[in-house]
Write an enzyme that holds these catalytic residues in place. Sequence first.
Site, PDB file in Angstrom:
ATOM      1  N   ASP A 350       5.231   0.661  13.126  1.00  0.00           N
ATOM      2  CA  ASP A 350       4.463   1.637  13.905  1.00  0.00           C
ATOM      3  C   ASP A 350       5.076   1.819  15.291  1.00  0.00           C
ATOM      4  O   ASP A 350       4.956   2.887  15.889  1.00  0.00           O
ATOM      5  CB  ASP A 350       3.006   1.176  14.009  1.00  0.00           C
ATOM      6  CG  ASP A 350       2.320   1.372  12.667  1.00  0.00           C
ATOM      7  OD1 ASP A 350       1.745   2.448  12.444  1.00  0.00           O
ATOM      8  OD2 ASP A 350       2.463   0.481  11.809  1.00  0.00           O
ATOM      9  N   ASN A 360       3.723  -3.664  13.177  1.00  0.00           N
ATOM     10  CA  ASN A 360       3.417  -3.054  11.875  1.00  0.00           C
ATOM     11  C   ASN A 360       2.077  -3.601  11.410  1.00  0.00           C
ATOM     12  O   ASN A 360       1.466  -4.432  12.091  1.00  0.00           O
ATOM     13  CB  ASN A 360       4.526  -3.365  10.864  1.00  0.00           C
ATOM     14  CG  ASN A 360       4.380  -2.524   9.597  1.00  0.00           C
ATOM     15  OD1 ASN A 360       4.155  -1.316   9.640  1.00  0.00           O
ATOM     16  ND2 ASN A 360       4.459  -3.177   8.441  1.00  0.00           N
TER      17      ASN A 360
HETATM   18  O1  MRU Z   1      -3.273   1.550   9.764  1.00  0.00           O
HETATM   19  P1  MRU Z   1      -2.222   2.330   9.064  1.00  0.00           P
HETATM   20  O2  MRU Z   1      -2.468   2.512   7.609  1.00  0.00           O
HETATM   21  O3  MRU Z   1      -1.911   3.616   9.752  1.00  0.00           O
HETATM   22  O4  MRU Z   1      -0.894   1.415   9.198  1.00  0.00           O
HETATM   23  C1  MRU Z   1       0.291   1.926   8.686  1.00  0.00           C
HETATM   24  C2  MRU Z   1       1.411   0.952   8.773  1.00  0.00           C
HETATM   25  O5  MRU Z   1       1.337  -0.110   9.335  1.00  0.00           O
HETATM   26  C3  MRU Z   1       2.719   1.428   8.205  1.00  0.00           C
HETATM   27  O6  MRU Z   1       3.467   0.353   7.741  1.00  0.00           O
HETATM   28  C4  MRU Z   1       3.494   2.143   9.299  1.00  0.00           C
HETATM   29  O7  MRU Z   1       2.691   3.118   9.885  1.00  0.00           O
HETATM   30  C5  MRU Z   1       4.736   2.787   8.809  1.00  0.00           C
HETATM   31  S1  MRU Z   1       4.397   4.133   7.789  1.00  0.00           S
HETATM   32  C6  MRU Z   1       5.894   4.657   7.384  1.00  0.00           C
END
Ligand code: MRU
Length: 479
Positions: A350, A360
């Site tokens: 992220d 992440n």
């Molecule tokens: O809370 P989320 O579902 O938005 O978290 C998403 C993640 O942690 C993913 O691994 C990250 O955003 C990468 S998506 C390519």
Amino acid sequence: MTDPNPAVQPGDPSGQDEPAAEAELAELTPAELEAEALLEAAAALDGADVGRRKFFRQFAGELFQSAATVVGAAQVLQRVSAEAAGALLDPDSVATTGRVDPPAPPTGFRTPFREEPGHLYILDQRKLPDAVEEYDAKSAAECAYAIREMIVRGAPAIGQVAALGLALTAQKLITTRPYARRATLRGAANALRNSRPTAVNLGWAVDRSMAAYAAVGDLSEDGVAIAAAMRAEADAIVFEATEDHGRLARFGLDVLPRPEDGPVRVLTHCNTGPLACGQFGTALGVIQAAHHDERPIHVWVDETRPYLQGARLTAWELAQAGVPHTLLPDVAAGHLISRGEVDAIIVGADRIAANGDTANKVGTYTLAVLAARHGVPFYIAAPMSSVDLATKTGDAIPIEERKPNEVLFVRGVRIAPPNTDVRNPSFDVTPAELITGIITDEGVLAKPYKRSLAKAMKARDTRRAAAPSFAALATGTDG
Ligand code: MRU
């Protein structure tokens, strides 16, 4: 206590219709559009073997599917792209028959949103895999709601939805007075930025859209020009993501282990497929590419408590794509890793800080420590748009804490006594030293990441500056 996943649809009766945009879009020259981008896709193919050619033909088909979705002429572009893809990759088939089979349908993946004039239909990921429902967003405010409530989630996808939301609102404000328009757009931008704090793609996309607005003049009278500029920026962000993720997948293939005695066993955490990314996944994009490359692969899918992105979304996407996979409770990963049942771990990101520390989905750090303990390669797969050079180390990355109900309830069923105290950090940070490599659209980066990330960001900016802009591709003009 209420269910954290209510079927809520706040209404916005004032959606504006856009016949002008439709007529304008219908004049596009599909052949010019994809000639440019196909060359880009094909350039990535030279020397690739048959499996990769098949995979990238489908990818090329999907690339134009996405471009078609953006520019609104899907069927025409898809047929012409199939012909152009066939001509480029398989000249003989055209010479003899003149007919080219339409590209295979997208590889079983669904994109997180689709558009119609004045509407952004967002696939409600809270309802998957049980139901395929769409949330109808007609403004930036509704997009901020969809992001905050995780109707759409995943760093790249929420960035794209934010930019498209601002374009929708700018379109509604065409006749609004400059000061009122500025106040509304600035308010909308803040609402989007504050909808979730960790994923850098969100603020990055909002900044790009607001910069496009400022370039026209944030007190300009010309509402049409402002709306067009923000629309073009949103299209560019969506289009670039598809290209970048495709490149990333190709580079990722080069580091995937090749066990002699069976499939490569890759463990992944959370969801990083098209649902999280737009058209093409990141970590799951590498897995998708390997599958299409006919490389034997088996995926261990962490369920990813508490929101179950692995169980609900990754398993769903892999099932549709026919990729062999097994679901496991997050807490079982250590057991499999210790028994040598995992050849590599590939997860998304992220926000990647300038030194390589990476935020992440919570649970990623645990996997990195286990991988280091047992000598299993641990890769981050993320586009350069998820790299934040302004954040020096992981300590400075804001970590979202979400609602207790997401822990106290599972699919509407209470699992803990009422009033139980809860901590629900949604992300964690993996220190750079535990990361074997960072798979990006500029190649697989190695330590020290401070240097390789800065170098890759320059390379990306140079590549972007040299590439025809999406607006130029869409209008068939240079530049
Ligand atoms: O809370 P989320 O579902 O938005 O978290 C998403 C993640 O942690 C993913 O691994 C990250 O955003 C990468 S998506 C390519």
